[in-house]
Design an enzyme around this catalytic site. Sequence first.
Site, PDB file in Angstrom:
ATOM      1  N   THR A  41     -21.045 -19.942  -1.779  1.00 52.33           N
ATOM      2  CA  THR A  41     -20.944 -19.388  -0.436  1.00 52.33           C
ATOM      3  C   THR A  41     -19.722 -18.506  -0.252  1.00 52.33           C
ATOM      4  O   THR A  41     -19.818 -17.381   0.239  1.00 52.33           O
ATOM      5  CB  THR A  41     -20.923 -20.532   0.592  1.00 52.33           C
ATOM      6  N   LYS A  57     -20.422 -21.433   9.347  1.00 49.96           N
ATOM      7  CA  LYS A  57     -19.406 -21.961   8.428  1.00 49.96           C
ATOM      8  C   LYS A  57     -18.129 -21.157   8.590  1.00 49.96           C
ATOM      9  O   LYS A  57     -18.179 -19.929   8.752  1.00 49.96           O
ATOM     10  CB  LYS A  57     -19.875 -21.855   6.971  1.00 49.96           C
ATOM     11  N   ASP A  58     -16.998 -21.819   8.468  1.00 50.83           N
ATOM     12  CA  ASP A  58     -15.729 -21.105   8.572  1.00 50.83           C
ATOM     13  C   ASP A  58     -15.577 -20.077   7.461  1.00 50.83           C
ATOM     14  O   ASP A  58     -15.107 -18.955   7.681  1.00 50.83           O
ATOM     15  CB  ASP A  58     -14.546 -22.078   8.600  1.00 50.83           C
ATOM     16  N   ARG A  59     -15.973 -20.421   6.235  1.00 54.14           N
ATOM     17  CA  ARG A  59     -15.789 -19.495   5.131  1.00 54.14           C
ATOM     18  C   ARG A  59     -16.635 -18.239   5.285  1.00 54.14           C
ATOM     19  O   ARG A  59     -16.230 -17.166   4.826  1.00 54.14           O
ATOM     20  CB  ARG A  59     -16.066 -20.172   3.790  1.00 54.14           C
ATOM     21  N   ASP A 118     -28.906 -22.455   4.319  1.00 50.68           N
ATOM     22  CA  ASP A 118     -28.221 -23.114   3.212  1.00 50.68           C
ATOM     23  C   ASP A 118     -28.245 -24.629   3.373  1.00 50.68           C
ATOM     24  O   ASP A 118     -28.500 -25.366   2.411  1.00 50.68           O
ATOM     25  CB  ASP A 118     -26.774 -22.626   3.140  1.00 50.68           C
ATOM     26  N   HIS A 164     -25.808 -15.680  -1.625  1.00 54.09           N
ATOM     27  CA  HIS A 164     -26.332 -16.147  -2.912  1.00 54.09           C
ATOM     28  C   HIS A 164     -27.780 -16.542  -2.725  1.00 54.09           C
ATOM     29  O   HIS A 164     -28.286 -16.568  -1.596  1.00 54.09           O
ATOM     30  CB  HIS A 164     -25.525 -17.332  -3.459  1.00 54.09           C
ATOM     31  N   HIS A 198     -27.035 -24.334  -5.832  1.00 58.16           N
ATOM     32  CA  HIS A 198     -26.913 -22.999  -6.413  1.00 58.16           C
ATOM     33  C   HIS A 198     -25.567 -22.953  -7.129  1.00 58.16           C
ATOM     34  O   HIS A 198     -24.903 -23.963  -7.276  1.00 58.16           O
ATOM     35  CB  HIS A 198     -26.997 -21.928  -5.318  1.00 58.16           C
TER      36      HIS A 198
END
Length: 555
Positions: free
Chosen positions: A94, A176-178, A304, A350, A491
């Site tokens: 991610t 998501k933070d990322r 995801d 991804h 993944h």
Amino acid sequence: MKALLAALLASIALPLTAGAAAAQEAALESAQPPAPAPAVTPQNPPKLIVAISVDQFSADLFAQYRNHFTDGFARLLQGAVFPAGYQSHAATETCPGHSTILTGMRPGHTGIIANTWINQKAVRADKEVYCAEDERIADTDHSNYTPADWHLKVPTLGEMMKAANPASRVVSVAGKDRAAIMMGGHKIDEVWFWGGKNFISYAGRVAPPAVQRGQEAVAKLIAQPQEPLPVPGFCRPLMQPIAVGGQTIGNGRFARDAGDTRAFRASPALDGAVFAIAAGLIQDMKLGQGSAPDIISIGASATDYVGHGYGPGGGEMCLQMAELDKTLGGFFAVLDSWGLDYEVVLTADHGGHDMTERQQLRAMPGESRVSTDISVKAIGEAIGKQLGIAGPVLLGSEGDIYIADSVPANRRPAVKAETVKRLRAFPQVAAALTREEIAAAAIPATPPETWTLAERAHASFDPERSGDILLMLKPRVVGIAKPGPGYVATHGSPWDYDRRVPILFWRKGMAGFEQPQSVETVDIVPTLAATIKLPVKGLDGRCLDLDSGTPDTCR
């Protein structure tokens, strides 16, 4: 779920005029794609860039469901369609993937080599570092961290836009933070992401009214139980139960008890909330209405979570795709009702691969889960005993293996050689490459599907952060030894089912076309920059001409 998005939008977006409200309602209720665009691609710069990442939206998923899309995706299919986009690096996770989308740089340059890595020089006891944290902050660890953009080494498109014209606004919203941080960058006007119970931001940041309304609407939604979602006809053949990891999955319909935030996260409702908050911020901040172009990045993370928890091949993913299609359609309809001139790019960080047990039932008997014998800890202990070195000898994170700093310098070559020898002896291992082998590789000028494993690894190699050895499993070996609730498929491999993602561009009036040949996600930034007449240089990607006729949008 269209009703859910409409309800969230009604709570988050401010009231529209009567005419606009009627237009929005009609658009939300329509299940038909918009009329074909005239064959005239706009040459003037758009006022708003909408960059969407659908986490784990593989090219395989896109191919499987594209003929069933009737709403938001159907609109994007009228634009420039690149079904074979590539996250060309080996670390298909991610954080690295999101770091490529709006920087135009591969992970080897962004510095985001994985979701986590080992920093043996970290002052804290926990040496594992999360990609979107600052490990220098006291009393933190990789699972109890402070979100930060510290590790991203390069600017994003939003930062480039601000450097060219400070009037440009940069906004990022994600599940998501990322995702939010890696696509937004270091200079974000507003950045909000799911924090486990509600949407949060960096410490000390005060929620603007749009986010406050969103937080309230989401809290009310979670406080109520969710009834099972209806099943579209094309999903019914996929609603087949299968036992794995002590649970039965495959035919779930996202029913949720009141207050269950984990179930909310792994459901289409999370994406609905993300897009509703994004719409509220667009409206409140008047994005796309200023003197300079603005950009909003949106990370749709539910796909995801669904993929990990249920596998991408079952009924749950079919429902997720159907609901995301509606959510996108509702979101675009709202932007249309506000009369905005916006340009959309949609891609993924991804791909993904279905869980072993269902693959074995579907004509793939060679599928397997990784053996528990392939354990960095166990291998390190065996090598330490063999060579007479006190442990720990090896540290591992996300395929990267590090020789512990405590190993004497004169013993490190022997440890590395023995580790590589042992790893390469496992039948499930495709390669165990040393950092020297990876560093010696180069990015070729050939299409990404032709790259060697060393070249793919080089694309996500950072000498400051990467390990001493990179472990890569063979194709169709799932890197989860023991599946359990929330984690049956994954993944992160160097294989094309994890590397290939769709890349879709759309703008009103655009003359659409499809190009089946491979491109890369790093091509997105130079392509978007060209449409807003923003000069960029030194990027890993190239500009893609979005005009199928004689004019060239890259000039």
